[in-house]
Design a protein around this motif. Structure first.
Motif, PDB file in Angstrom:
ATOM      1  N   VAL A  67      31.100 -19.264  -5.502  1.00 24.87           N
ATOM      2  CA  VAL A  67      30.437 -17.914  -6.305  1.00 24.87           C
ATOM      3  C   VAL A  67      31.284 -16.910  -6.041  1.00 24.87           C
ATOM      4  O   VAL A  67      31.386 -16.636  -5.384  1.00 24.87           O
ATOM      5  CB  VAL A  67      29.197 -17.390  -6.002  1.00 24.87           C
ATOM      6  CG1 VAL A  67      28.595 -16.728  -6.348  1.00 24.87           C
ATOM      7  CG2 VAL A  67      28.295 -19.348  -6.123  1.00 24.87           C
ATOM      8  N   GLU A  68      31.908 -16.154  -6.912  1.00 27.52           N
ATOM      9  CA  GLU A  68      32.781 -15.391  -7.020  1.00 27.52           C
ATOM     10  C   GLU A  68      32.021 -14.100  -6.604  1.00 27.52           C
ATOM     11  O   GLU A  68      30.919 -13.959  -8.157  1.00 27.52           O
ATOM     12  CB  GLU A  68      34.241 -14.923  -7.678  1.00 27.52           C
ATOM     13  CG  GLU A  68      34.891 -15.659  -7.793  1.00 27.52           C
ATOM     14  CD  GLU A  68      34.625 -16.509  -9.046  1.00 27.52           C
ATOM     15  OE1 GLU A  68      35.773 -17.701  -8.868  1.00 27.52           O
ATOM     16  OE2 GLU A  68      33.830 -17.245  -9.047  1.00 27.52           O
ATOM     17  N   SER A  69      32.643 -12.418  -5.920  1.00 24.56           N
ATOM     18  CA  SER A  69      31.559 -11.289  -6.273  1.00 24.56           C
ATOM     19  C   SER A  69      32.976 -10.079  -5.994  1.00 24.56           C
ATOM     20  O   SER A  69      33.284 -10.372  -5.591  1.00 24.56           O
ATOM     21  CB  SER A  69      30.399 -11.251  -5.573  1.00 24.56           C
ATOM     22  OG  SER A  69      30.495 -11.958  -4.102  1.00 24.56           O
ATOM     23  N   GLY A  70      32.147  -8.661  -6.269  1.00 21.87           N
ATOM     24  CA  GLY A  70      32.811  -8.199  -6.227  1.00 21.87           C
ATOM     25  C   GLY A  70      33.314  -7.009  -6.818  1.00 21.87           C
ATOM     26  O   GLY A  70      34.449  -6.394  -6.764  1.00 21.87           O
ATOM     27  N   GLY A  71      33.702  -7.372  -8.060  1.00 21.81           N
ATOM     28  CA  GLY A  71      34.341  -7.571  -9.335  1.00 21.81           C
ATOM     29  C   GLY A  71      33.936  -6.621  -9.761  1.00 21.81           C
ATOM     30  O   GLY A  71      32.277  -5.765  -9.723  1.00 21.81           O
ATOM     31  N   ALA A  72      34.368  -5.079 -10.269  1.00 18.38           N
ATOM     32  CA  ALA A  72      33.819  -4.511 -11.128  1.00 18.38           C
ATOM     33  C   ALA A  72      35.121  -3.501 -12.013  1.00 18.38           C
ATOM     34  O   ALA A  72      35.500  -4.115 -12.113  1.00 18.38           O
ATOM     35  CB  ALA A  72      33.310  -3.663 -10.086  1.00 18.38           C
ATOM     36  N   LEU A  73      34.221  -2.333 -12.772  1.00 15.07           N
ATOM     37  CA  LEU A  73      35.441  -1.116 -12.859  1.00 15.07           C
ATOM     38  C   LEU A  73      36.405   0.090 -11.970  1.00 15.07           C
ATOM     39  O   LEU A  73      34.845   0.184 -11.044  1.00 15.07           O
ATOM     40  CB  LEU A  73      34.534  -0.077 -13.875  1.00 15.07           C
ATOM     41  CG  LEU A  73      35.360   0.886 -14.760  1.00 15.07           C
ATOM     42  CD1 LEU A  73      36.145   0.718 -15.502  1.00 15.07           C
ATOM     43  CD2 LEU A  73      34.077   1.217 -15.359  1.00 15.07           C
ATOM     44  N   ALA A  74      37.477  -0.034 -11.791  1.00 19.82           N
ATOM     45  CA  ALA A  74      37.257   1.291 -10.622  1.00 19.82           C
ATOM     46  C   ALA A  74      38.719   1.444 -11.444  1.00 19.82           C
ATOM     47  O   ALA A  74      39.114   1.361 -12.441  1.00 19.82           O
ATOM     48  CB  ALA A  74      38.293   0.090  -9.811  1.00 19.82           C
ATOM     49  N   GLN A  75      39.155   2.677 -10.737  1.00 19.54           N
ATOM     50  CA  GLN A  75      39.947   3.678 -11.449  1.00 19.54           C
ATOM     51  C   GLN A  75      41.650   3.080 -10.881  1.00 19.54           C
ATOM     52  O   GLN A  75      41.320   2.489  -9.652  1.00 19.54           O
ATOM     53  CB  GLN A  75      39.641   5.639 -11.165  1.00 19.54           C
ATOM     54  CG  GLN A  75      39.109   5.702 -11.698  1.00 19.54           C
ATOM     55  CD  GLN A  75      38.497   7.357 -12.332  1.00 19.54           C
ATOM     56  OE1 GLN A  75      39.271   7.642 -11.249  1.00 19.54           O
ATOM     57  NE2 GLN A  75      38.161   7.667 -12.411  1.00 19.54           N
ATOM     58  N   ALA A  76      42.384   3.760 -11.297  1.00 19.05           N
ATOM     59  CA  ALA A  76      43.848   3.583 -11.000  1.00 19.05           C
ATOM     60  C   ALA A  76      44.234   4.187  -9.937  1.00 19.05           C
ATOM     61  O   ALA A  76      43.990   5.423  -9.438  1.00 19.05           O
ATOM     62  CB  ALA A  76      45.329   3.274 -12.544  1.00 19.05           C
ATOM     63  N   GLY A  77      44.490   3.583  -9.175  1.00 21.59           N
ATOM     64  CA  GLY A  77      44.758   4.192  -7.364  1.00 21.59           C
ATOM     65  C   GLY A  77      44.004   3.308  -6.681  1.00 21.59           C
ATOM     66  O   GLY A  77      43.970   3.890  -5.509  1.00 21.59           O
ATOM     67  N   GLY A  78      42.768   2.971  -6.812  1.00 24.13           N
ATOM     68  CA  GLY A  78      41.544   2.929  -6.096  1.00 24.13           C
ATOM     69  C   GLY A  78      41.783   1.148  -5.286  1.00 24.13           C
ATOM     70  O   GLY A  78      42.369   0.581  -5.680  1.00 24.13           O
ATOM     71  N   SER A  79      40.269   0.899  -5.013  1.00 21.11           N
ATOM     72  CA  SER A  79      40.410  -0.536  -4.019  1.00 21.11           C
ATOM     73  C   SER A  79      39.258  -1.409  -4.752  1.00 21.11           C
ATOM     74  O   SER A  79      38.092  -0.558  -5.016  1.00 21.11           O
ATOM     75  CB  SER A  79      39.965  -0.096  -2.757  1.00 21.11           C
ATOM     76  OG  SER A  79      41.800   0.676  -2.659  1.00 21.11           O
ATOM     77  N   LEU A  80      39.228  -2.446  -4.515  1.00 18.57           N
ATOM     78  CA  LEU A  80      38.064  -3.275  -4.287  1.00 18.57           C
ATOM     79  C   LEU A  80      38.728  -4.529  -3.494  1.00 18.57           C
ATOM     80  O   LEU A  80      39.192  -4.785  -3.347  1.00 18.57           O
ATOM     81  CB  LEU A  80      37.930  -4.004  -6.063  1.00 18.57           C
ATOM     82  CG  LEU A  80      37.776  -2.886  -6.729  1.00 18.57           C
ATOM     83  CD1 LEU A  80      37.747  -4.002  -8.976  1.00 18.57           C
ATOM     84  CD2 LEU A  80      36.172  -2.592  -6.714  1.00 18.57           C
ATOM     85  N   ARG A  81      37.077  -5.192  -3.744  1.00 15.57           N
ATOM     86  CA  ARG A  81      37.093  -6.502  -1.736  1.00 15.57           C
ATOM     87  C   ARG A  81      36.746  -7.502  -3.322  1.00 15.57           C
ATOM     88  O   ARG A  81      35.122  -7.358  -3.061  1.00 15.57           O
ATOM     89  CB  ARG A  81      36.817  -5.808  -1.015  1.00 15.57           C
ATOM     90  CG  ARG A  81      37.089  -6.940   0.354  1.00 15.57           C
ATOM     91  CD  ARG A  81      35.635  -6.998   1.257  1.00 15.57           C
ATOM     92  NE  ARG A  81      36.688  -8.048   2.370  1.00 15.57           N
ATOM     93  CZ  ARG A  81      35.724  -8.126   3.105  1.00 15.57           C
ATOM     94  NH1 ARG A  81      34.411  -7.553   3.369  1.00 15.57           N
ATOM     95  NH2 ARG A  81      36.366  -9.135   4.689  1.00 15.57           N
ATOM     96  N   LEU A  82      37.192  -8.417  -3.184  1.00 12.64           N
ATOM     97  CA  LEU A  82      36.236  -9.655  -3.969  1.00 12.64           C
ATOM     98  C   LEU A  82      36.194 -10.684  -2.288  1.00 12.64           C
ATOM     99  O   LEU A  82      36.601 -10.724  -1.746  1.00 12.64           O
ATOM    100  CB  LEU A  82      37.297 -10.846  -4.210  1.00 12.64           C
ATOM    101  CG  LEU A  82      37.855  -9.933  -6.122  1.00 12.64           C
ATOM    102  CD1 LEU A  82      38.730 -10.701  -6.742  1.00 12.64           C
ATOM    103  CD2 LEU A  82      36.566  -9.393  -7.209  1.00 12.64           C
ATOM    104  N   SER A  83      34.711 -11.394  -3.070  1.00 12.13           N
ATOM    105  CA  SER A  83      34.329 -12.558  -2.081  1.00 12.13           C
ATOM    106  C   SER A  83      34.504 -13.671  -3.136  1.00 12.13           C
ATOM    107  O   SER A  83      34.056 -13.699  -4.094  1.00 12.13           O
ATOM    108  CB  SER A  83      33.332 -11.485  -1.591  1.00 12.13           C
ATOM    109  OG  SER A  83      33.335 -10.769  -0.130  1.00 12.13           O
ATOM    110  N   CYS A  84      35.003 -15.142  -2.150  1.00 10.72           N
ATOM    111  CA  CYS A  84      34.326 -15.958  -2.877  1.00 10.72           C
ATOM    112  C   CYS A  84      33.825 -16.859  -1.424  1.00 10.72           C
ATOM    113  O   CYS A  84      34.582 -16.962  -0.586  1.00 10.72           O
ATOM    114  CB  CYS A  84      35.260 -16.633  -3.517  1.00 10.72           C
ATOM    115  SG  CYS A  84      35.115 -17.970  -3.822  1.00 10.72           S
TER     116      CYS A  84
END
Length: 121
Positions: free
Chosen positions: A5-22
């Motif tokens: 089960v993945e989580s953490g996907g989202a809309l982000a701006q260029a230059g930003g950060s996201l963290r996905l988990s599985c």
């Protein structure tokens, strides 16, 4: 038998950060390598990063220096820290794990359902 089960996907701006988990759950004896892939419409699924059971990692050239894969073996979880995001990182990101479910069968690959990452310019 095994669910990812993945989580953490989202809309982000260029230059930003996201963290996905599985997170992997179910009947698990051992998880060997884990990986993140991504796919955009009408293109083949692309390998983004892999990590072995003892945390040796490899990356696609397109994400080297920006993305970091890690894992927590106690939690059967793999992460993807994505920094300096670019619009071309927009894709559905899939988690993959090579899992042994009993001592009597070979390990096989399992996939998550995917999580959408969208990077706006």
């Amino acid at each position: 038998q095994v669910q990812l089960v993945e989580s953490g996907g989202a809309l982000a701006q260029a230059g930003g950060s996201l963290r996905l988990s599985c997170a992997a759950s179910g009947r698990i004896v051992r998880i060997n390598h884990m990986a993140w892939y991504r796919q955009v419409p009408d293109k083949e699924r692309e390998l983004v990063a892999t990590i072995t059971s003892d945390s040796v990692s490899n990356y696609a050239d397109s994400v080297k220096g920006r993305f970091t894969i890690s894992r927590d073996n106690a939690k059967n979880t793999v992460y993807l820290q994505m920094n300096s995001l670019k619009p071309e990182d927009t894709a559905v990101y899939y988690c993959n794990a090579n899992v042994k479910v009993t001592y009597y069968v070979f390990a096989r690959d399992y996939w998550g359902q995917g999580t959408q990452v969208t990077v706006s310019s």
